[in-house]
Design a protein around this motif. Structure first.
Motif, mmCIF file in Angstrom:
data_model
loop_
_atom_site.group_PDB
_atom_site.id
_atom_site.type_symbol
_atom_site.label_atom_id
_atom_site.label_comp_id
_atom_site.label_asym_id
_atom_site.label_seq_id
_atom_site.Cartn_x
_atom_site.Cartn_y
_atom_site.Cartn_z
ATOM 1 N N GLN A 82 0.802 -1.209 0.000
ATOM 2 C CA GLN A 82 0.000 0.000 0.000
ATOM 3 C C GLN A 82 0.842 1.269 0.000
ATOM 4 O OE1 GLN A 82 -3.629 -0.380 2.515
ATOM 5 N NE2 GLN A 82 -2.822 -2.388 3.014
ATOM 6 N N VAL A 83 1.946 1.261 0.722
ATOM 7 C CA VAL A 83 2.829 2.429 0.694
ATOM 8 C C VAL A 83 3.455 2.585 -0.687
ATOM 9 C CG1 VAL A 83 4.994 3.386 1.579
ATOM 10 C CG2 VAL A 83 3.299 2.475 3.163
ATOM 11 N N ILE A 172 3.978 1.454 8.426
ATOM 12 C CA ILE A 172 3.407 1.635 7.088
ATOM 13 C C ILE A 172 2.034 2.289 7.192
ATOM 14 C CG2 ILE A 172 2.417 0.378 5.127
ATOM 15 C CD1 ILE A 172 4.716 -1.614 5.398
ATOM 16 N N GLY A 175 2.360 5.873 7.942
ATOM 17 C CA GLY A 175 2.825 6.578 6.747
ATOM 18 C C GLY A 175 1.702 6.855 5.773
ATOM 19 N N LEU A 176 0.800 5.885 5.605
ATOM 20 C CA LEU A 176 -0.354 6.076 4.731
ATOM 21 C C LEU A 176 -1.278 7.158 5.279
ATOM 22 C CD1 LEU A 176 -1.166 2.363 3.877
ATOM 23 C CD2 LEU A 176 -0.474 4.111 2.246
#
Length: 230
Positions: A82-83, A172, A175-176
């Motif tokens: 996803q990242v 992660i 981050g999203l």
């Protein structure tokens, strides 16, 4: 284990070799020490070689930036990175990949109206990712478009980016969220990091797919206020 085993190294704690390797990444086209380079900094010479490989594949490969980004999106989608997707989808659009192609890949469907070189990259990458082999017909078509150097680069682009498919982690996810995601959907490789199970179970902004069993970690549905107040 939910803690980050290999977190960022404070500058004051870096060895001279680590500091030089980190500065080389920051001063290059990446502009920051992020993603796999954070843990790789423990082995600065290895990180330097990986960074050089990634920089060549992303910015100077024989198939060009547009097709490289197309291949990266296919890897990101297949591995639920996803990242990687959040970073590379806008880069792919800027590099010339048509919006309808990006949307189709995001929805696990074959894009319509691709250029012949895009069809060659799509078929080659998908066969490599799904079947772990490439048919003679697909190989010959890619070879006709890109030559031996281009096909070699395409294989390694797929492998190098697939190496980042390590499942969802709290880092992660955060981050999203910083990139603007209000919620994050889970996918096939969400549990590749087993220590993430506790984190997934407590985070109501992580949505499991509708076809997953209700006993699986992740929220089946949620109601959130978006950053825009909706």
């Amino acid at each position: 284990m939910s803690r980050d085993r290999l977190p960022p190294i404070p500058d004051r704690d870096m060895s001279s070799a680590q500091r030089a390797a980190a500065q080389a990444v920051v001063r290059g086209p990446r502009g920051a020490l992020v993603g796999p380079f954070v843990p790789l900094l423990r082995s600065p010479e290895l990180m330097e070689k990986v960074q050089q490989l990634g920089a060549y594949l992303r910015y100077r490969s024989a198939i060009g930036t547009r097709l490289t980004e197309l291949a990266i999106l296919l890897v990101a989608r297949e591995w639920d990175q996803q990242v990687e997707w959040a970073i590379h989808a806008p880069i792919a659009l800027e590099a010339g990949v048509a919006p309808h192609i990006v949307d189709a890949i995001a929805n696990w469907s074959r894009p319509q109206q691709m250029y012949p070189d895009e069809q060659a990259v799509y078929d080659f990458s998908l066969e490599l990712l799904v079947n772990r082999r490439v048919s003679d017909e697909t190989w010959e078509r890619a070879l006709a478009h890109f030559g031996e150097q281009g096909v070699t680069d395409l294989v390694v682009i797929n492998g190098e980016n697939a190496a980042h498919g390590f499942g969802i982690t709290e880092e992660i996810f955060n981050g999203l969220r910083e990139l603007g995601a209000d919620v994050v959907t889970l996918g096939n490789h969400a549990f590749d990091q087993r220590e993430a199970l506790v984190f997934i179970a407590r985070e109501d902004r992580l949505i499991r797919p509708i076809n997953w069993n209700a006993g699986c970690p992740g929220a089946g549905q949620t109601l959130v206020e978006t950053a825009r107040g909706h």
